[in-house]
Scaffold this active site. Structure first.
Site, PDB file in Angstrom:
ATOM      1  N   GLU A  60      46.317  28.173  52.853  1.00  8.35           N
ATOM      2  CA  GLU A  60      45.721  28.577  54.128  1.00  8.35           C
ATOM      3  C   GLU A  60      45.328  27.403  55.016  1.00  8.35           C
ATOM      4  O   GLU A  60      45.470  27.470  56.241  1.00  8.35           O
ATOM      5  CB  GLU A  60      44.506  29.488  53.897  1.00  8.35           C
ATOM      6  CG  GLU A  60      44.872  30.913  53.508  1.00  8.35           C
ATOM      7  CD  GLU A  60      45.187  31.064  52.034  1.00  8.35           C
ATOM      8  OE1 GLU A  60      44.996  30.102  51.279  1.00  8.35           O
ATOM      9  OE2 GLU A  60      45.651  32.155  51.633  1.00  8.35           O
ATOM     10  N   HIS A 129      38.576  40.726  49.857  1.00  5.17           N
ATOM     11  CA  HIS A 129      39.647  41.574  50.381  1.00  5.17           C
ATOM     12  C   HIS A 129      39.068  42.751  51.155  1.00  5.17           C
ATOM     13  O   HIS A 129      39.793  43.659  51.560  1.00  5.17           O
ATOM     14  CB  HIS A 129      40.521  42.096  49.247  1.00  5.17           C
ATOM     15  CG  HIS A 129      41.108  41.025  48.394  1.00  5.17           C
ATOM     16  ND1 HIS A 129      40.357  40.258  47.547  1.00  5.17           N
ATOM     17  CD2 HIS A 129      42.379  40.574  48.278  1.00  5.17           C
ATOM     18  CE1 HIS A 129      41.148  39.389  46.919  1.00  5.17           C
ATOM     19  NE2 HIS A 129      42.370  39.563  47.354  1.00  5.17           N
TER      20      HIS A 129
END
Lengths: 324, 379
Positions: A60, A129
């Site tokens: 990321e 999540h």
């Protein structure tokens, strides 16, 4: 006019903008061949090629930093971060760099970056999540933060975000990715960043929310007595947010409930409540109430619905401010 | 103790590239090195006089590293670096006055006094900072290279940028991404090198290896310190070790690498041996090295070496011309200091909150000028 889900609408917006502007590139983990973790970018690599829809390694910080470098050079990159929790490794790049270049260079170097990030709970996923970190990014000067709740708004806001000269964090409430369809024009249209939408006009109490909880609020309204008139505002943009829409509404109703999934403490609801008392104090008939997630880490799926604000809690808060 | 070596180059080529360059070019390199040295000396003084705020990292001793590498690039090859960036700004052509004024926090600085010492930006000269977080510039280097490759291979025309003539053909570019040896241990670099290797991005990671990440010697901080090119091997990137004390030798080694990366549109990694004479920043007790060690490197000073070469070996620079060059540098830096000194500070009324977003939200902090609706009289 096609009837599309949120996922399809975002896909359409990406496709149309990539056709319109060849500076637009998408990069992220599995965005190409696999069409993205939520299949939002399905078919785009086939259509535009692997040089414009770029499968990256799982990295990321590298994805975000590379996107920033692209933006610096005049491109229009759209990195996809698979889940809001994965913004963590990219935080340094986004906050310490992308957000600050306009100021650091006095406008000479700007970062036209749109970071697409699925957000929020309700899909039975664990923390990282299912989180709602919008207030964290809204807190940093130099970033814009939006969170559309509907397919129509998603397309219009995404086109605005891509064309915006500043970095925009585009949160997509994953709970409503496929929950319903809506007519979405095929034509080019934009929704200005910073403009809220009055979902329902009312006179007794203002409910301000964004993202998937818009639908919990609608459900709450269905269950309230018929004589309770709720003005429901979907903020759509978290930063900049539509202060006018909120204040004007509260001046009319005198009561306000803010609803969001993120934990209550230092959530964006606090900013809304503070702004209301700064700009509408004498109009208030009751303290502003917050219906939010609890100050805990987002629980796993068995407790998920206990954590998330639901129609019942929203309805109770509305009754409370009315009874005050 | 430092693990780095200041040995002179051991390789010799039949004909040195730099030998074929015009005298004016190589004399120009010495002029830049002398200017950077003088600039940093006076910057240090200005810092001691509290005219420069915040933090300040001087480049003294490393001049050959930046001059030799930038000489091997085209003026529109994008460059990005870390916080020890004054030398990069000057070598790329930034006006010394704008550079000094930036550190003084004045409105005439390269970023109107907003960025400071660590954030030298000069977009017209393709310098994209100046970055204060160690290693964080390395994915940006990959992105700049990605954009360059995209321009050439996909758009087939240049992106709209200042000074770029629209309609001109896209060309092959190489991005230079400088980093210190401390950045070798940051995660971002490894993500960036993997991406660069995987995508074949034309970026050269230039490790300005001065032997210390702040106070930690390279051997104490990173694995395979005696051969950093092994790190590049791990990502399928060509790695080279180059002596960065002799600017001529550096150019001879580095220029072919730039040319290769440009032609083949692929990345490279260079362990560029150099040394900083002064502390990491202006407040560094330097307990991690001895004065002897510093003196050993000073004895092989790159400016002395280059001046000697041009005066005694190549015989293209008369001694009085070298004296004049030093005098000129003093004058340029004196003028830069005066410019910085006399420039006004940014006006808080107009500059404090500007350039945050292109269209900030109405009523955003701190203006409080929320005129529609009930304005809070207290704001």
């Amino acid at each position: 006019m096609p009837s599309l889900t949120l996922v399809q609408s975002i896909n359409l917006a990406l496709q149309q903008e990539m056709e319109r502007d060849e500076r637009v590139v998408i990069l992220g983990e599995d965005v190409g061949l696999n069409g993205g973790v939520f299949r939002v970018t399905e078919g785009l690599q086939k259509r535009f090629g692997p040089e414009r829809v770029v499968d990256t390694p799982l990295a990321e910080s590298g994805i975000m930093g590379t996107a920033i470098g692209l933006a610096m050079a005049g491109m229009r990159p759209i990195p996809e971060i698979q889940f809001e929790g994965f913004l963590g490794p990219a935080y340094d790049q986004l906050v310490n760099h992308a957000a600050r270049y306009r100021t650091r260079t006095r406008g000479a170097v700007t970062i036209p970056l749109t970071v697409r990030v699925p957000v929020g709970g309700g899909i039975h996923a664990p923390e990282l999540h299912s989180d709602s970190p919008e207030a964290i990014y809204a807190h940093h000067p130099g970033l814009k933060v939006v969170m559309p709740a509907t397919p129509y708004d998603a397309k219009g806001l995404l086109l605005s975000a891509i064309r915006d000269p500043d970095p925009v964090v585009f949160f997509e409430p994953k709970r409503v990715y496929r929950s319903f369809r809506e007519e979405v024009p095929e034509d080019d249209y934009t929704i200005p960043i910073g403009e809220a939408k009055v979902v329902n006009e009312g006179t007794d109490v203002t409910v301000v929310t964004w993202g998937a909880t818009v639908f919990e609020c609608l459900a709450a309204m269905d269950k309230l007595p018929e004589d309770v008139s709720v003005e429901l505002i979907d903020l759509r943009s978290i930063y900049p947010f539509d202060l006018d829409a909120v204040v004007n509404s509260v001046q009319k109703t005198g009561r306000c409930v803010v609803v969001h999934e993120a934990p209550k403490t230092a959530g964006f609801g606090a900013e809304i409540a503070a702004s209301i008392q700064e700009h509408g104090f004498l109009h208030l008939k009751a303290p502003v109430q917050r219906v939010a997630g609890f100050d805990t880490v987002m629980p796993y799926y068995k407790l998920e619905l206990d954590y998330l604000p639901d129609a019942k809690r929203v309805g109770e808060a509305v009754q409370q401010v009315l009874a005050y | 103790m430092a693990q780095i070596s200041a040995k002179p180059p051991t390789t010799s080529r039949p004909r040195r590239l730099s030998a074929g360059l015009p005298d004016t070019t190589v004399i120009g390199w010495l002029r830049q090195m002398v200017l950077i040295r003088e600039f940093e000396n006076r910057t240090g003084q200005a810092y001691q006089q509290a005219k420069i705020g915040g933090f300040c990292h001087l480049y003294t001793g490393q001049e050959a590293a930046v001059v030799g590498t930038i000489a091997a690039t085209e003026p529109d090859d994008p460059i990005v670096t870390a916080y020890r960036d004054h030398g990069h700004a000057l070598a790329r052509g930034m006006d010394p006055g704008a550079c000094m004024a930036e550190m003084f926090g004045k409105i005439t600085g390269c970023a109107k006094g907003k960025g400071g010492s660590m954030h030298m930006f000069d977009k017209p000269h393709w310098l994209f900072g100046g970055h204060g977080i160690v290693g964080a510039q390395t994915p940006l280097g990959a992105g700049l290279a990605f954009a360059a490759k995209y321009e050439y291979e996909v758009l087939r025309k240049p992106l709209p940028n200042p000074g770029v003539e629209q309609g001109s053909p896209a060309k092959k570019k190489v991005a230079l991404c400088y980093l210190g040896d401390g950045a070798l241990n940051q995660g971002a670099l490894h993500e960036a090198m993997n991406l660069a290797g995987l995508f074949g991005l034309p970026v050269i990671y230039v490790v300005e290896n001065n032997g210390y990440s702040m106070g930690t010697s390279i051997a104490r901080g990173t694995t395979m310190a005696d051969d950093l090119t092994k790190k590049a091997d791990a990502y399928g990137i060509t790695g080279r070790t180059i002596d960065g004390f002799d600017v001529m030798h550096l150019y001879d080694e580095f220029k072919p690498l730039v040319d290769e990366c440009r032609a083949a549109q692929r990345p490279a990694f260079v362990d560029l041996k150099t040394y900083r004479y002064l502390g990491h920043s202006m407040s560094d007790p330097q307990k991690y090295r001895t004065k002897d060690e510093v003196d050993q490197f000073k004895a092989k000073d790159s400016i002395d070496r280059m001046a000697h070469h041009l005066m005694e070996e190549r015989r293209c620079l008369p001694e009085d011309a070298f004296m004049a060059m030093q005098k000129e540098a003093k004058e340029v830096v004196r003028a830069a200091l005066e410019f910085a000194e006399q420039s006004p500070a940014p006006d808080p009324a107009t500059e404090l909150y500007s350039d945050v977003l292109v269209n900030p939200m109405p009523g955003m902090s701190p203006s409080g000028e929320y005129v529609r609706g009930a304005k809070n009289p207290l704001l």
